[in-house]
Design an enzyme around this catalytic site. Structure first.
Site, PDB file in Angstrom:
ATOM      1  N   SER A 216     -48.006  -1.751   4.431  1.00 56.23           N
ATOM      2  CA  SER A 216     -48.720  -2.587   3.466  1.00 56.23           C
ATOM      3  C   SER A 216     -48.710  -1.933   2.094  1.00 56.23           C
ATOM      4  CB  SER A 216     -50.168  -2.791   3.910  1.00 56.23           C
ATOM      5  OG  SER A 216     -50.936  -3.408   2.889  1.00 56.23           O
ATOM      6  N   TYR A 229     -58.426   0.175   6.523  1.00 53.10           N
ATOM      7  CA  TYR A 229     -57.126  -0.488   6.654  1.00 53.10           C
ATOM      8  C   TYR A 229     -56.066   0.253   5.836  1.00 53.10           C
ATOM      9  CZ  TYR A 229     -53.712  -4.343   6.524  1.00 53.10           C
ATOM     10  OH  TYR A 229     -52.572  -5.114   6.620  1.00 53.10           O
TER      11      TYR A 229
END
Length: 321
Positions: A216, A229
Site C-alpha cells: 500500500s 495498517y
C-alpha cells in the site's frame, strides 16, 4: 537612461504581472476536473454517502467497482498455470482473478465469508473459460492456510502463483483509541496471513513460480489515522524483499504491488459515510483507482514472460505524485 538593474526589475515585474493576470482568470476548480487517462471513463467523487459492516459486500457498493477490463486482451501470459488469490471475492482480488483467467490460469478464490461476492468471481473466471474453486476461511489460522494450499493442488493440480491480498483496515483518529484487539487483528490478518500462506505454498511451487503481495501507499508514506495498517503494509514491503532474497535460489520470484486508494468494499467498511463520498479525491488523479486499473500489474509480475528478471520490487500505483 535605465541601467541594467532597472531593466531587470522591469522584466521581472512584467512576468509577475502576466502570471497574476493569468491566475485571476483561471477556473479555481480546474476546467478539466478529474483527468481521464484510461480506455473508458472512470467514476469520480463525490460518491453517494455509504457505510457497510465488515467484511463488506461489493454488490452493495455504489457505484459498482469496475473489474472486467473490457479492453484488455489476453495473450496466454499465464497459460496452464494455477493461481491462489486471497481476498479474491471482491476489489483488487476479483479483478486479478479475472485477468489471470483471461491470460490462461485456473484460479483458487480464497475469501473470508462473502459467499455471494465469491460466487460472482467464480462465475467471472469460468466465463473466461478457466476453472475456479472457492475456499472460504480465515487466513489468520495457520491450519486453514495449509488446507487451502492442499485443496488448491488437489482440485487444480498444481500451484504456480500465490497472491497475498486479504486485508483488514479500520481508521483510528487517536492513538489512545487503537485497542490491543484492533491492533492484533490488523497484524494477524495482514502479516501473519501473508506469512502463513507463503509458508504453506512455497514447498509446492516449482522454479518459475511467483508470489505477489499487496502492499500500500500507506506503507511508503504512512497514514496518521491508519497507524496499525500502515505498519503492516510497510512490513509487507520488507517481507517481500526479504522473501525474494530467501527464495531466489529456488527460482521463485517475490514482488509487491503498492496501490493508492482503490474503490472496493475495504473503504466503506472502514470510513464514515461522509469520508467515503470523497474517497480518492486527494490524489493527483482526483479519484480512486478502479480494480481493473491495478490488476494488470499483477499479471505483469506473475508472468515469467514479462518479469523473469524482477524480484524483490515494490510497484507503487498511486495515481501520481
Amino acid at each position: 537612461m535605465p541601467n541594467r538593474i532597472e531593466e531587470m526589475e522591469h522584466r521581472q515585474r512584467g512576468v509577475q504581472e502576466q502570471v497574476a493576470h493569468a491566475d485571476r482568470h483561471q477556473d479555481p476548480g480546474g476546467s478539466e476536473g478529474a483527468p481521464q487517462t484510461g480506455a473508458r471513463p472512470y467514476p469520480v467523487p463525490p460518491f453517494p454517502k455509504q457505510h457497510q459492516a465488515k467484511p463488506g459486500s461489493e454488490a452493495k457498493l455504489d457505484p459498482q467497482p469496475l473489474y472486467d477490463a473490457p479492453f484488455y486482451i489476453g495473450s496466454k501470459k499465464l497459460d496452464g498455470k494455477v493461481a491462489l488469490i486471497t481476498g479474491a471475492d471482491s476489489g483488487i482480488g476479483r479483478a486479478v482473478a479475472v485477468l489471470f483467467a483471461r491470460e490462461g490460469a485456473d484460479v483458487a478464490i480464497a475469501y473470508l465469508s462473502e459467499h455471494d461476492d465469491a460466487e460472482t468471481t467464480k462465475a467471472l473466471v469460468e466465463k473466461e473459460g478457466r476453472r475456479a474453486i472457492l475456499l472460504a476461511g480465515d487466513v489468520t489460522d495457520r491450519d486453514h492456510c495449509r488446507a487451502v494450499v492442499v485443496e488448491t493442488i488437489g482440485k487444480l493440480g498444481r500451484l504456480d502463483i500465490l497472491v497475498n491480498n486479504a486485508a483488514f483496515q479500520v481508521h483510528t483518529k487517536n492513538l489512545e483509541d487503537l485497542t490491543p484487539e484492533h491492533f492484533d487483528l490488523t497484524l494477524k490478518t495482514n502479516l501473519y496471513g501473508y506469512f502463513y500462506m507463503a509458508q504453506a505454498a512455497v514447498p509446492h511451487m516449482a522454479p518459475g513460480s511467483a508470489i505477489i503481495n499487496t502492499g500500500s501507499v500507506t506503507g511508503i508514506e504512512g497514514s496518521g489515522q491508519l497507524l496499525d495498517y500502515s505498519m503492516t503494509k510497510g512490513g509487507i514491503h520488507a517481507f517481500t524483499r526479504s522473501l525474494a532474497a530467501n527464495l531466489l535460489p529456488r527460482g521463485i520470484r517475490v514482488n509487491a504491488v503498492a496501490p493508492g486508494p482503490v474503490w472496493s468494499p475495504l473503504n466503506p467498511t472502514d470510513k464514515e459515510a461522509e469520508d467515503v463520498s470523497n474517497f480518492g479525491a486527494q490524489t493527483p488523479m482526483k479519484r480512486p483507482a478502479q480494480p481493473e486499473e491495478i490488476a494488470p500489474a499483477y499479471v505483469f509480475l506473475a508472468s515469467p514472460h514479462c518479469s523473469s528478471y524482477i524480484t524483490g520490487e515494490i510497484l507503487p500505483i498511486i495515481g501520481g505524485y
